[in-house]
Design an enzyme around this catalytic site. Structure first.
Site, PDB file in Angstrom:
ATOM      1  N   ASP A  71     -17.446   6.902  -1.360  1.00 33.78           N
ATOM      2  CA  ASP A  71     -16.161   6.794  -0.652  1.00 33.78           C
ATOM      3  C   ASP A  71     -15.862   8.178  -0.068  1.00 33.78           C
ATOM      4  O   ASP A  71     -16.519   9.172  -0.422  1.00 33.78           O
ATOM      5  CB  ASP A  71     -15.074   6.343  -1.645  1.00 33.78           C
ATOM      6  CG  ASP A  71     -13.716   6.104  -0.986  1.00 33.78           C
ATOM      7  OD1 ASP A  71     -13.653   6.014   0.261  1.00 33.78           O
ATOM      8  OD2 ASP A  71     -12.698   6.026  -1.723  1.00 33.78           O
ATOM      9  N   CYS A 103     -16.414   1.393   0.622  1.00 32.58           N
ATOM     10  CA  CYS A 103     -15.218   0.584   0.883  1.00 32.58           C
ATOM     11  C   CYS A 103     -14.812   0.653   2.353  1.00 32.58           C
ATOM     12  O   CYS A 103     -14.161  -0.260   2.864  1.00 32.58           O
ATOM     13  CB  CYS A 103     -14.072   1.045  -0.007  1.00 32.58           C
ATOM     14  SG  CYS A 103     -13.716   2.805   0.161  1.00 32.58           S
ATOM     15  N   ARG A 120       0.879  -1.177   0.000  1.00 39.17           N
ATOM     16  CA  ARG A 120       0.000   0.000   0.000  1.00 39.17           C
ATOM     17  C   ARG A 120       0.908   1.215   0.000  1.00 39.17           C
ATOM     18  O   ARG A 120       1.655   1.429   0.970  1.00 39.17           O
ATOM     19  CB  ARG A 120      -0.919  -0.014   1.225  1.00 39.17           C
ATOM     20  CG  ARG A 120      -1.654   1.291   1.435  1.00 39.17           C
ATOM     21  CD  ARG A 120      -2.722   1.215   2.485  1.00 39.17           C
ATOM     22  NE  ARG A 120      -3.875   0.460   2.017  1.00 39.17           N
ATOM     23  CZ  ARG A 120      -5.096   0.512   2.553  1.00 39.17           C
ATOM     24  NH1 ARG A 120      -5.333   1.294   3.579  1.00 39.17           N
ATOM     25  NH2 ARG A 120      -6.086  -0.206   2.064  1.00 39.17           N
ATOM     26  N   HIS A 165      -7.354   0.646  -6.334  1.00 41.51           N
ATOM     27  CA  HIS A 165      -7.538  -0.240  -5.178  1.00 41.51           C
ATOM     28  C   HIS A 165      -8.157  -1.538  -5.715  1.00 41.51           C
ATOM     29  O   HIS A 165      -9.337  -1.825  -5.480  1.00 41.51           O
ATOM     30  CB  HIS A 165      -8.442   0.454  -4.146  1.00 41.51           C
ATOM     31  CG  HIS A 165      -8.380  -0.136  -2.772  1.00 41.51           C
ATOM     32  ND1 HIS A 165      -7.611  -1.240  -2.454  1.00 41.51           N
ATOM     33  CD2 HIS A 165      -9.024   0.207  -1.612  1.00 41.51           C
ATOM     34  CE1 HIS A 165      -7.764  -1.521  -1.169  1.00 41.51           C
ATOM     35  NE2 HIS A 165      -8.613  -0.668  -0.643  1.00 41.51           N
ATOM     36  N   GLN A 190      -9.970  -4.168  -3.459  1.00 45.45           N
ATOM     37  CA  GLN A 190     -11.270  -3.669  -3.003  1.00 45.45           C
ATOM     38  C   GLN A 190     -12.334  -3.946  -4.073  1.00 45.45           C
ATOM     39  O   GLN A 190     -13.426  -4.451  -3.768  1.00 45.45           O
ATOM     40  CB  GLN A 190     -11.160  -2.149  -2.753  1.00 45.45           C
ATOM     41  CG  GLN A 190     -12.445  -1.501  -2.308  1.00 45.45           C
ATOM     42  CD  GLN A 190     -12.839  -1.919  -0.903  1.00 45.45           C
ATOM     43  OE1 GLN A 190     -12.037  -1.875   0.005  1.00 45.45           O
ATOM     44  NE2 GLN A 190     -14.083  -2.336  -0.718  1.00 45.45           N
ATOM     45  N   ARG A 223     -13.692  -8.839   1.614  1.00 42.36           N
ATOM     46  CA  ARG A 223     -12.279  -8.514   1.409  1.00 42.36           C
ATOM     47  C   ARG A 223     -11.402  -9.713   1.792  1.00 42.36           C
ATOM     48  O   ARG A 223     -10.360  -9.954   1.189  1.00 42.36           O
ATOM     49  CB  ARG A 223     -11.872  -7.279   2.237  1.00 42.36           C
ATOM     50  CG  ARG A 223     -12.502  -5.959   1.801  1.00 42.36           C
ATOM     51  CD  ARG A 223     -12.034  -5.533   0.410  1.00 42.36           C
ATOM     52  NE  ARG A 223     -10.589  -5.571   0.285  1.00 42.36           N
ATOM     53  CZ  ARG A 223      -9.746  -4.605   0.691  1.00 42.36           C
ATOM     54  NH1 ARG A 223     -10.244  -3.485   1.192  1.00 42.36           N
ATOM     55  NH2 ARG A 223      -8.444  -4.730   0.553  1.00 42.36           N
TER      56      ARG A 223
HETATM   57  N1   CP Z   1     -11.349  -0.460   2.442  1.00 38.18           N
HETATM   58  C1   CP Z   1     -10.082  -0.479   2.884  1.00 38.18           C
HETATM   59  O1   CP Z   1      -9.133  -0.689   2.127  1.00 38.18           O
HETATM   60  O2   CP Z   1      -9.955  -0.255   4.220  1.00 38.18           O
HETATM   61  P1   CP Z   1      -8.593  -0.010   4.987  1.00 38.18           P
HETATM   62  O3   CP Z   1      -8.042   1.293   4.521  1.00 38.18           O
HETATM   63  O4   CP Z   1      -8.968   0.001   6.439  1.00 38.18           O
HETATM   64  O5   CP Z   1      -7.653  -1.136   4.639  1.00 38.18           O
HETATM   65  N1  NVA Z   2     -10.153   6.450  -1.291  1.00 40.11           N
HETATM   66  C1  NVA Z   2      -9.768   6.043   0.043  1.00 40.11           C
HETATM   67  C2  NVA Z   2      -9.967   4.592   0.211  1.00 40.11           C
HETATM   68  C3  NVA Z   2      -9.616   4.021   1.557  1.00 40.11           C
HETATM   69  C4  NVA Z   2      -9.813   2.548   1.628  1.00 40.11           C
HETATM   70  C5  NVA Z   2      -8.323   6.424   0.289  1.00 40.11           C
HETATM   71  O1  NVA Z   2      -7.495   6.246  -0.609  1.00 40.11           O
HETATM   72  O2  NVA Z   2      -8.011   6.929   1.379  1.00 40.11           O
END
Ligand code: CP
Ligand code: NVA
Length: 327
Positions: free
Chosen positions: A226, A266, A104, A131, A134, A294
């Protein structure tokens, strides 16, 4: 599949296989037959995270463990991707010790760079651009709730961000139509939209971008939102909150969708900002199924890149079952 960096690189057939395998491992977990199944025995998987996470970290740790492997979490303070050490040096070192990297990162290019250099599979656990894990869990949730994807419409209300980009690829490749409603200037990436449109021409999905949330949500089968301020965009918080004020998913907006429409997010959610409590906690909300999925889809992704023979067998079993049911 060697890596999962972008859903743009995943064929429609591989995406269907990911769904089939997710369903298989989900059924096995609830039937408690999973403990006999250890395809990742003796494999170590690094979770290299530059940003915070609840769902992605926990589901990948549990997924690796339940598949018989060993997860190693490396948090934001530890590795200094591209700062303490170059992305390619990190990838080369890690390739000597571990069997896959789940990353990430702030920059999409960091995950892409890891995948270019590493000799082990790299899985995108969220970047500024995508993502993909997701989106696999999300379309699994829609499929489970509605029994199909083709011919349905997903409305995405809010920021044309990483989550939206991956959903566009997933929708386009599975025949799910998608309408995005965002404020001017917050549209999904133009190249993502162009590639998704090319895939949609083959699948029959219809993709549209509008600035009108009501138009996007009208008669939709699923409504998704989101956060307005994604991780890494905190300095833009004030102007974003202003720009997105009319893009909140609340009861009146949900009532424009089909009466049986599901609500998706998400998570994490900023309750009261992009979504009201009434919708998050309401009867149409499927956000906890989505969060649970997930885990199952993380297992499918891990198997696809780390144990392709097992993945292929499970996908074929899933396909046979679907054929029997429809025949
Ligand atoms: N939806 C998601 O990726 O959640 P986190 O940021 O908590 O991993
Ligand atoms: N769009 C959000 C998703 C988190 C799971 C972010 O990138 O922070």
């Amino acid at each position: 599949m060697k890596h999962l960096v972008s859903l743009n690189d995943v064929s429609p057939a591989d995406l269907q296989a990911l769904l089939a395998v997710s369903r298989k491992v989900k059924a096995a977990r609830s039937a408690k037959t999973a403990p006999l199944f250890r395809p990742l025995l003796n494999a170590s998987v690094a979770l290299l995270f530059e940003k915070p996470s609840l769902r992605t970290r926990v589901t990948f740790e549990v997924a690796v463990t339940e598949l018989g492997g060993h997860p190693i979490y490396l948090g934001p303070q530890e590795v200094g991707l591209g700062r303490r050490e170059s992305v390619s040096d990190i990838a080369q070192n890690m390739s000597r010790w571990i069997h896959a990297i789940v990353a990430r990162t702030f920059q999409h290019e960091s995950v892409a760079g890891l995948a270019r250099t590493a000799r082990v599979p790299v899985i995108n656990a969220l970047t500024d651009r995508e993502h993909p894990c997701q989106a696999v869990g999300d379309i699994l949730t829609i499929l489970e709730r509605r029994g199909r994807l083709k011919g349905l419409t997903l409305a995405f209300v809010g920021d044309g961000n990483n989550v939206c980009n991956s959903l566009l690829y997933a929708a386009a490749k599975t025949g799910l139509s998608m309408r995005v409603a965002c404020p001017p200037g917050f549209e999904p990436a133009a190249d993502v939209l162009a590639a998704a449109r090319a895939a949609a021409r083959i699948s029959g999905a219809r993709l549209a971008v509008t600035h009108d949330p009501v138009e996007a949500v009208r008669n939709a089968d699923a409504v998704y939102t989101d956060v307005w301020v994604s991780m890494g965009f905190e300095s833009e918080a004030a102007p974003r909150r202003q720009a997105f004020e009319f893009y909140r998913v609340d009861g009146p907006l949900m009532s424009r969708a089909r009466p049986d429409a599901i609500f998706l997010h998400c998570l994490p959610a900023r309750r009261g900002e992009e979504v009201t409590d009434e919708v998050m906690d309401g009867k149409q909300s499927a956000v906890l199924d989505q969060a649970e999925n997930r885990l199952h889809s993380a297992k499918a992704v891990l198997l696809a890149v780390m144990a392709p023979a097992v993945f292929g067998k499970l996908a074929a079993l899933g396909r046979r079952k679907t054929r029997r049911r429809s025949g």
